[in-house]
Design an enzyme around this catalytic site. Structure first.
Site, PDB file in Angstrom:
ATOM      1  N   ASP A   1       0.964  -1.085  -0.107  1.00 37.65           N
ATOM      2  CA  ASP A   1      -0.052  -0.137  -0.010  1.00 37.65           C
ATOM      3  C   ASP A   1       0.847   1.409   0.042  1.00 37.65           C
ATOM      4  OD1 ASP A   1       0.986  -0.600   2.733  1.00 37.65           O
ATOM      5  OD2 ASP A   1      -0.711   0.638   3.314  1.00 37.65           O
TER       6      ASP A   1
ATOM      7  N   GLU B   1       0.402  -1.263   5.750  1.00 33.51           N
ATOM      8  CA  GLU B   1       1.395  -0.255   6.613  1.00 33.51           C
ATOM      9  C   GLU B   1       1.118   1.163   6.981  1.00 33.51           C
ATOM     10  OE1 GLU B   1       5.201   1.891   7.764  1.00 33.51           O
ATOM     11  OE2 GLU B   1       3.721   2.223   5.999  1.00 33.51           O
TER      12      GLU B   1
END
Length: 349
Positions: free
Chosen positions: A86, A151
């Protein structure tokens, strides 16, 4: 038997494939929030499978996928290669000089949202696994790739989920977050993210401050108290003093000299503030999100105890909620020599 130099030569010979892999990762949107990693997960899974590497996919939260792949000897020591798929949001497109999903290479740089954090690093991890598998490099232990999906939003469905569910274990871990390519780090500051909610008493704006209690005003006072955590004296463990001195010197000589001392201080960023309903109404609620990072020498509980003690002196109506992953001084025990060989040949950030 392959040695490190031969592996480095292999990477250089195949660097176009590595750069292309990174470019393709950049072309796939994976902003978080919203945190949908469906497309990028499918791409990585296909690339690994096409190169003879089996994968396991875990979906602990809708459209957030963890990818696990393993090569080598499962009876030996285990080294984890960990990267997140991400990225932070693109934001205002008008402020971009190029498409955030171009994956273009210009003047020696890879362009796109997440090029630095951390699709270049992720490509390096994935590609190194493929290269070892493709050339049948014998490993004394097992290399485990863990690609995690969130994250940037605290990581609850990534590394913590994998560890809590005993999906992966290992003796060491290499995380390809951006840093100097010749100076891999061996630790990370602890994460202390939280949401402060301040409650007020509504009233008509024409009577403020005589009527009502403005939650925004009280939140401003609270923020001033919270930011004093940076002034707290922190005493790092004696065994780390030499390492911290070397790290500070590196900052002065190679990166940002103004950040000297950051390794021994709590950092504090007020990221978002949301409060009130209208300019003519006394705000009855204000929500503030804060990101503190903790150095060696303090803990999450100690930091939050200090913050709460300071806020209690204000006599305001507030609550605090922890956000995201709480990292308690996780030290990444890396095999630095082999790590350097990989980091030297990652694509330009």
């Amino acid at each position: 038997m392959f040695d490190k130099e031969k592996l480095s030569v292999l990477v250089r010979e195949n660097q176009e494939e590595l750069i292309t892999l990174c470019s393709k990762l950049l072309q796939i949107p994976s902003e978080n929030p919203e945190g949908d990693t469906t497309e990028i997960t499918a791409f990585i899974e296909k690339y690994l499978n096409e190169n003879g590497i089996e994968t396991e996919i875990f979906e602990p939260d809708p459209k957030r996928f963890n990818i696990i792949a393993k090569i080598g000897n499962p009876n030996g020591k285990k080294l984890i290669y960990c990267g997140h798929s991400d990225t932070v949001p693109v934001g205002d497109l008008d402020k971009w000089d190029f498409s955030p999903f171009s994956g273009e290479i210009k003047d020696g740089y890879l362009l796109g949202r997440g090029a630095s954090d951390m699709k270049a690093g992720l490509a390096g991890l994935i590609f190194s696994l493929v290269l070892l598998k493709r050339h049948d490099v014998a490993l004394d232990g097992q290399l485990i790739l863990a690609v995690v999906p969130d994250e940037e939003s605290g990581g609850d469905y990534g590394v913590p989920w994998l560890l809590e569910n005993k999906v992966i274990t290992g003796e060491g871990c290499l995380i390809a977050e951006p840093s100097s390519e010749l100076n891999p780090t061996i630790g990370q500051k602890g994460s202390c993210w939280f949401k402060l909610t301040v409650n007020g008493v509504p009233g008509h704006g024409s009577l403020a401050p005589f009527v009502g209690t403005n939650a925004i005003v009280d939140a401003i006072r609270a923020i001033e108290k919270i930011r004093t955590v940076t002034d707290l004296p922190i005493q790092p463990p004696k065994e780390l003093e030499k390492l911290l001195a070397v790290s500070n010197q590196y900052l002065i000589e190679n990166e940002r000299s103004e950040t000297k001392g950051v390794f021994e201080k709590i950092t504090c960023n007020v990221g978002t503030i949301n409060g009130g309903t209208s300019s003519n109404v006394v705000a009855d609620k204000c929500v503030v999100q804060v990101d503190c990072r903790l150095p060696f020498g303090t803990t999450y509980d100690e930091t939050m105890a200090y913050i709460k003690k300071e806020l209690d002196q204000l006599e305001i109506d507030y609550t605090i909620e922890s956000l995201g992953l709480r990292v308690q001084q996780i030290t990444l025990l890396l095999k630095i020599l082999s790590a350097k060989q990989l980091l030297k040949i990652l694509p330009t950030r």
